[in-house]
Design an enzyme around this catalytic site. Sequence first.
Site, mmCIF file in Angstrom:
data_model
loop_
_atom_site.group_PDB
_atom_site.id
_atom_site.type_symbol
_atom_site.label_atom_id
_atom_site.label_comp_id
_atom_site.label_asym_id
_atom_site.label_seq_id
_atom_site.Cartn_x
_atom_site.Cartn_y
_atom_site.Cartn_z
ATOM 1 N N HIS A 1 0.912 -1.071 0.145
ATOM 2 C CA HIS A 1 0.474 0.071 0.136
ATOM 3 C C HIS A 1 0.491 1.815 0.298
ATOM 4 O O HIS A 1 2.147 1.548 0.848
ATOM 5 C CB HIS A 1 -0.620 -0.451 1.024
ATOM 6 C CG HIS A 1 -2.273 0.926 1.349
ATOM 7 N ND1 HIS A 1 -1.391 2.282 1.291
ATOM 8 C CD2 HIS A 1 -3.783 0.880 0.676
ATOM 9 C CE1 HIS A 1 -2.969 3.495 1.444
ATOM 10 N NE2 HIS A 1 -3.960 1.795 0.763
ATOM 11 N N GLU B 1 0.996 3.928 1.815
ATOM 12 C CA GLU B 1 0.789 4.553 2.692
ATOM 13 C C GLU B 1 2.020 4.327 3.544
ATOM 14 O O GLU B 1 2.413 4.403 3.510
ATOM 15 C CB GLU B 1 -0.192 4.443 3.290
ATOM 16 C CG GLU B 1 0.230 4.931 4.782
ATOM 17 C CD GLU B 1 -1.277 4.999 5.944
ATOM 18 O OE1 GLU B 1 -1.673 5.270 7.002
ATOM 19 O OE2 GLU B 1 -2.849 5.110 5.010
#
Length: 310
Positions: free
Chosen positions: A124, A126
Amino acid sequence: MKIILANPRGFCAGVNMAIDSLERALQLFGTPIYVFHEIVHNRLVVERFKKRGVIFVDDIDAIPAGSTVLYSAHGVAPVVRQASAERDLRAIDATCPLVTKVHTEAVRFAREGYKILLIGHHGHEEVVGTMGEAPADMVLVQNVADVDRLRFPEGTKLAYLTQTTLSVDDAEVIIAALRRRFPHIAGPAKDDICYATQNRQEAVKDLVPEADVVIVLGSQNSSNSMRLAELARGSGRPAYLIDSCRELRDEWFAGVETVLMTAGASAPEDVVAECVAYLEDRYGATVESRTVREEHVHFPLPRELRVLAG
Protein backbone atom coordinates in the site's frame (compact mmCIF):
# COMPACT_ATOMS: atom_id res chain seq x y z
CA MET A 1 -37.52 -1.39 -0.25
CA LYS A 2 -35.88 1.04 2.16
CA ILE A 3 -32.39 2.48 1.77
CA ILE A 4 -30.54 3.42 4.95
CA LEU A 5 -27.91 6.01 4.06
CA ALA A 6 -25.09 5.78 6.58
CA ASN A 7 -23.56 8.98 7.91
CA PRO A 8 -20.72 9.74 7.94
CA ARG A 9 -19.73 8.36 4.55
CA GLY A 10 -17.66 9.40 1.57
CA PHE A 11 -14.92 11.99 1.36
CA CYS A 12 -12.88 12.64 4.50
CA ALA A 13 -10.94 15.83 5.25
CA GLY A 14 -7.70 14.40 3.86
CA VAL A 15 -9.31 13.39 0.56
CA ASN A 16 -11.07 16.74 0.25
CA MET A 17 -7.77 18.52 0.84
CA ALA A 18 -5.91 16.39 -1.75
CA ILE A 19 -8.58 16.86 -4.41
CA ASP A 20 -8.88 20.60 -3.69
CA SER A 21 -5.08 20.82 -3.94
CA LEU A 22 -5.08 19.25 -7.38
CA GLU A 23 -7.94 21.51 -8.50
CA ARG A 24 -6.03 24.57 -7.28
CA ALA A 25 -2.78 23.40 -8.91
CA LEU A 26 -4.62 23.00 -12.22
CA GLN A 27 -5.88 26.57 -11.92
CA LEU A 28 -2.44 27.94 -11.10
CA PHE A 29 -0.20 25.92 -13.41
CA GLY A 30 -2.43 24.35 -16.05
CA THR A 31 -1.47 21.10 -17.75
CA PRO A 32 0.49 18.98 -17.94
CA ILE A 33 0.59 18.44 -14.21
CA TYR A 34 1.85 15.22 -12.64
CA VAL A 35 0.64 13.29 -9.59
CA PHE A 36 2.85 10.72 -7.91
CA HIS A 37 0.55 7.70 -7.53
CA GLU A 38 -3.24 8.05 -7.62
CA ILE A 39 -4.34 11.26 -5.90
CA VAL A 40 -6.77 9.11 -3.88
CA HIS A 41 -7.72 5.47 -4.27
CA ASN A 42 -10.83 5.93 -6.37
CA ARG A 43 -11.02 4.96 -10.02
CA LEU A 44 -13.67 7.51 -11.00
CA VAL A 45 -11.85 10.41 -9.34
CA VAL A 46 -8.62 9.47 -11.12
CA GLU A 47 -10.35 9.04 -14.49
CA ARG A 48 -12.01 12.45 -14.20
CA PHE A 49 -8.67 14.13 -13.59
CA LYS A 50 -7.01 12.20 -16.43
CA LYS A 51 -9.61 13.60 -18.82
CA ARG A 52 -8.53 17.08 -17.74
CA GLY A 53 -4.86 16.47 -18.57
CA VAL A 54 -3.51 15.24 -15.22
CA ILE A 55 -0.81 12.57 -15.60
CA PHE A 56 -0.47 9.95 -12.87
CA VAL A 57 2.92 8.28 -12.50
CA ASP A 58 4.43 5.64 -10.21
CA ASP A 59 8.04 6.59 -10.99
CA ILE A 60 9.29 10.07 -10.17
CA ASP A 61 11.93 9.70 -12.91
CA ALA A 62 9.10 9.56 -15.47
CA ILE A 63 8.38 13.25 -14.82
CA PRO A 64 10.23 15.74 -17.04
CA ALA A 65 12.69 17.98 -15.20
CA GLY A 66 11.24 21.29 -14.06
CA SER A 67 7.63 20.05 -14.07
CA THR A 68 5.00 20.34 -11.34
CA VAL A 69 4.26 17.24 -9.26
CA LEU A 70 1.69 16.75 -6.55
CA TYR A 71 2.21 14.04 -3.93
CA SER A 72 -0.92 11.99 -3.26
CA ALA A 73 -2.85 11.86 0.02
CA HIS A 74 -1.03 8.63 0.96
CA GLY A 75 2.35 10.31 1.45
CA VAL A 76 5.81 9.60 0.06
CA ALA A 77 9.18 8.41 1.33
CA PRO A 78 12.11 10.84 1.73
CA VAL A 79 13.85 9.31 -1.29
CA VAL A 80 10.97 10.53 -3.47
CA ARG A 81 11.33 14.06 -2.13
CA GLN A 82 15.06 13.89 -2.82
CA ALA A 83 14.48 12.64 -6.36
CA SER A 84 12.03 15.48 -6.96
CA ALA A 85 14.59 18.02 -5.80
CA GLU A 86 17.26 16.51 -8.05
CA ARG A 87 14.90 16.84 -11.04
CA ASP A 88 14.08 20.42 -10.06
CA LEU A 89 10.37 19.60 -9.77
CA ARG A 90 7.89 22.01 -8.27
CA ALA A 91 6.54 19.68 -5.55
CA ILE A 92 3.16 20.17 -3.87
CA ASP A 93 2.67 17.97 -0.83
CA ALA A 94 -0.98 16.87 -0.54
CA THR A 95 -0.19 14.17 2.04
CA CYS A 96 -3.02 13.79 4.54
CA PRO A 97 -1.90 15.38 7.83
CA LEU A 98 -2.90 12.20 9.67
CA VAL A 99 -0.45 10.23 7.51
CA THR A 100 2.20 12.89 8.14
CA LYS A 101 1.63 12.32 11.86
CA VAL A 102 2.59 8.65 11.45
CA HIS A 103 5.70 9.64 9.45
CA THR A 104 6.70 12.01 12.24
CA GLU A 105 6.23 9.29 14.85
CA ALA A 106 8.37 6.90 12.80
CA VAL A 107 11.20 9.42 12.58
CA ARG A 108 11.01 10.10 16.32
CA PHE A 109 11.00 6.43 17.34
CA ALA A 110 13.91 5.67 14.98
CA ARG A 111 15.89 8.61 16.34
CA GLU A 112 15.33 7.31 19.88
CA GLY A 113 16.70 3.88 18.99
CA TYR A 114 13.49 1.88 18.63
CA LYS A 115 12.81 -0.96 16.24
CA ILE A 116 9.43 -0.04 14.74
CA LEU A 117 6.70 -2.56 13.94
CA LEU A 118 4.37 -1.06 11.34
CA ILE A 119 0.93 -2.70 11.22
CA GLY A 120 -0.35 -2.42 7.67
CA HIS A 121 -0.81 -3.94 4.22
CA HIS A 122 2.21 -4.83 2.08
CA GLY A 123 2.52 -2.65 -1.02
CA HIS A 124 0.00 0.00 0.00
CA GLU A 125 1.36 3.44 -0.94
CA GLU A 126 0.93 4.72 2.61
CA VAL A 127 2.93 1.81 4.02
CA VAL A 128 5.69 2.26 1.41
CA GLY A 129 5.96 5.95 2.29
CA THR A 130 5.98 5.39 6.05
CA MET A 131 8.58 2.61 5.90
CA GLY A 132 10.74 4.88 3.78
CA GLU A 133 11.17 7.20 6.78
CA ALA A 134 13.25 4.59 8.62
CA PRO A 135 13.80 1.57 6.35
CA ALA A 136 16.57 0.06 8.48
CA ASP A 137 14.52 0.29 11.66
CA MET A 138 11.05 -0.81 10.55
CA VAL A 139 9.37 -4.20 10.12
CA LEU A 140 5.96 -4.69 8.49
CA VAL A 141 3.41 -6.70 10.50
CA GLN A 142 0.27 -7.74 8.59
CA ASN A 143 -1.34 -10.24 10.97
CA VAL A 144 -1.00 -12.18 14.22
CA ALA A 145 1.04 -14.89 12.47
CA ASP A 146 3.64 -12.22 11.66
CA VAL A 147 3.71 -11.28 15.35
CA ASP A 148 4.41 -14.89 16.31
CA ARG A 149 7.41 -14.97 13.94
CA LEU A 150 9.09 -11.84 15.30
CA ARG A 151 12.48 -12.33 16.96
CA PHE A 152 14.59 -9.59 18.52
CA PRO A 153 17.71 -9.57 20.70
CA GLU A 154 17.06 -9.13 24.39
CA GLY A 155 16.83 -5.48 25.36
CA THR A 156 15.65 -4.27 21.94
CA LYS A 157 13.44 -1.20 22.29
CA LEU A 158 10.21 -1.79 20.35
CA ALA A 159 7.41 0.51 19.21
CA TYR A 160 4.41 -0.01 16.95
CA LEU A 161 2.61 2.25 14.47
CA THR A 162 -0.34 1.54 12.18
CA GLN A 163 -1.50 2.37 8.70
CA THR A 164 -4.30 4.93 9.00
CA THR A 165 -6.95 3.01 7.02
CA LEU A 166 -7.00 -0.37 8.76
CA SER A 167 -9.94 -2.19 10.27
CA VAL A 168 -10.12 -0.97 13.86
CA ASP A 169 -11.00 -4.46 15.10
CA ASP A 170 -8.22 -6.18 13.13
CA ALA A 171 -5.64 -3.64 14.31
CA GLU A 172 -6.71 -4.10 17.93
CA VAL A 173 -6.20 -7.86 17.64
CA ILE A 174 -2.67 -7.38 16.27
CA ILE A 175 -1.80 -4.72 18.85
CA ALA A 176 -3.03 -7.02 21.64
CA ALA A 177 -0.82 -9.82 20.26
CA LEU A 178 2.17 -7.46 20.19
CA ARG A 179 1.55 -6.41 23.79
CA ARG A 180 1.31 -10.03 24.91
CA ARG A 181 4.64 -10.90 23.30
CA PHE A 182 6.37 -7.64 24.09
CA PRO A 183 4.80 -6.13 27.25
CA HIS A 184 7.06 -3.08 27.17
CA ILE A 185 6.35 -2.12 23.54
CA ALA A 186 5.70 1.58 23.03
CA GLY A 187 2.96 2.99 20.84
CA PRO A 188 1.73 6.28 19.44
CA ALA A 189 0.45 8.87 21.90
CA LYS A 190 -2.81 8.91 19.94
CA ASP A 191 -4.37 6.17 17.80
CA ASP A 192 -2.97 6.20 14.24
CA ILE A 193 -6.15 4.90 12.56
CA CYS A 194 -7.79 8.05 11.24
CA TYR A 195 -11.06 9.49 12.53
CA ALA A 196 -12.82 8.97 9.18
CA THR A 197 -11.88 5.29 8.95
CA GLN A 198 -13.11 4.72 12.50
CA ASN A 199 -16.33 6.70 12.03
CA ARG A 200 -17.33 4.95 8.80
CA GLN A 201 -16.68 1.56 10.37
CA GLU A 202 -18.67 2.54 13.45
CA ALA A 203 -21.64 3.59 11.28
CA VAL A 204 -21.66 0.24 9.46
CA LYS A 205 -21.38 -1.66 12.75
CA ASP A 206 -24.31 0.24 14.24
CA LEU A 207 -26.60 0.06 11.21
CA VAL A 208 -25.82 -3.32 9.59
CA PRO A 209 -28.16 -5.32 11.90
CA GLU A 210 -31.11 -3.54 10.26
CA ALA A 211 -30.04 -4.37 6.70
CA ASP A 212 -30.50 -7.35 4.40
CA VAL A 213 -27.70 -6.29 2.06
CA VAL A 214 -24.94 -3.67 2.15
CA ILE A 215 -23.68 -1.56 -0.77
CA VAL A 216 -20.30 0.14 -0.33
CA LEU A 217 -19.27 2.75 -2.88
CA GLY A 218 -15.52 2.69 -3.40
CA SER A 219 -12.73 1.17 -5.46
CA GLN A 220 -11.12 -2.24 -5.02
CA ASN A 221 -7.74 -0.65 -4.21
CA SER A 222 -9.22 1.52 -1.45
CA SER A 223 -8.16 0.01 1.86
CA ASN A 224 -10.80 1.78 3.95
CA SER A 225 -13.57 0.88 1.47
CA MET A 226 -12.52 -2.78 1.50
CA ARG A 227 -12.65 -2.78 5.30
CA LEU A 228 -16.26 -1.51 5.25
CA ALA A 229 -17.36 -4.37 3.00
CA GLU A 230 -15.44 -6.91 5.09
CA LEU A 231 -17.01 -5.54 8.26
CA ALA A 232 -20.50 -5.97 6.86
CA ARG A 233 -19.76 -9.52 5.70
CA GLY A 234 -18.32 -10.30 9.11
CA SER A 235 -21.69 -9.31 10.55
CA GLY A 236 -23.39 -11.92 8.41
CA ARG A 237 -24.70 -9.65 5.65
CA PRO A 238 -23.87 -9.85 1.95
CA ALA A 239 -21.88 -6.76 0.98
CA TYR A 240 -20.77 -5.47 -2.41
CA LEU A 241 -18.00 -2.97 -3.10
CA ILE A 242 -18.70 -1.08 -6.34
CA ASP A 243 -17.45 2.02 -8.15
CA SER A 244 -20.79 3.06 -9.66
CA CYS A 245 -24.45 2.16 -10.08
CA ARG A 246 -23.63 0.43 -13.38
CA GLU A 247 -22.26 -2.47 -11.30
CA LEU A 248 -25.50 -3.06 -9.35
CA ARG A 249 -27.10 -6.46 -10.03
CA ASP A 250 -30.81 -7.30 -9.70
CA GLU A 251 -30.06 -10.63 -8.03
CA TRP A 252 -28.50 -8.81 -5.07
CA PHE A 253 -31.91 -7.36 -4.19
CA ALA A 254 -34.17 -10.39 -4.58
CA GLY A 255 -36.37 -10.50 -1.48
CA VAL A 256 -34.49 -7.58 0.07
CA GLU A 257 -36.41 -5.11 2.21
CA THR A 258 -33.59 -2.94 3.59
CA VAL A 259 -30.37 -1.82 1.90
CA LEU A 260 -27.58 -0.18 3.90
CA MET A 261 -25.56 2.13 1.67
CA THR A 262 -22.26 3.76 2.59
CA ALA A 263 -19.13 5.00 0.85
CA GLY A 264 -15.43 4.81 1.53
CA ALA A 265 -13.45 7.93 2.39
CA SER A 266 -12.30 8.40 -1.21
CA ALA A 267 -15.66 7.83 -2.95
CA PRO A 268 -17.47 10.90 -4.38
CA GLU A 269 -21.01 11.62 -3.19
CA ASP A 270 -22.43 11.85 -6.72
CA VAL A 271 -21.97 8.09 -7.20
CA VAL A 272 -23.96 7.50 -4.01
CA ALA A 273 -26.73 9.74 -5.35
CA GLU A 274 -26.75 7.81 -8.65
CA CYS A 275 -27.13 4.49 -6.82
CA VAL A 276 -29.94 5.87 -4.69
CA ALA A 277 -31.73 7.21 -7.79
CA TYR A 278 -31.36 3.82 -9.51
CA LEU A 279 -32.92 1.92 -6.60
CA GLU A 280 -35.68 4.51 -6.26
CA ASP A 281 -36.53 4.20 -9.95
CA ARG A 282 -36.24 0.41 -10.23
CA TYR A 283 -37.65 -0.71 -6.88
CA GLY A 284 -39.58 2.30 -5.61
CA ALA A 285 -37.12 2.54 -2.73
CA THR A 286 -37.54 5.07 0.06
CA VAL A 287 -34.54 6.72 1.71
CA GLU A 288 -33.74 7.21 5.38
CA SER A 289 -30.55 9.07 6.34
CA ARG A 290 -29.04 7.94 9.62
CA THR A 291 -26.22 9.85 11.33
CA VAL A 292 -24.09 7.86 13.77
CA ARG A 293 -21.46 10.54 14.35
CA GLU A 294 -20.98 14.15 13.22
CA GLU A 295 -17.79 15.20 11.44
CA HIS A 296 -16.44 18.74 11.34
CA VAL A 297 -12.81 18.23 10.31
CA HIS A 298 -11.11 20.43 7.73
CA PHE A 299 -7.49 20.50 6.58
CA PRO A 300 -5.97 23.58 4.87
CA LEU A 301 -4.34 23.44 1.45
CA PRO A 302 -0.62 22.54 1.40
CA ARG A 303 1.74 25.33 2.34
CA GLU A 304 3.06 25.53 -1.23
CA LEU A 305 -0.42 26.44 -2.53
CA ARG A 306 -1.28 28.75 0.37
CA VAL A 307 1.85 30.79 -0.33
CA LEU A 308 0.95 31.13 -4.02
CA ALA A 309 -2.69 31.91 -3.21
CA GLY A 310 -1.54 34.65 -0.87
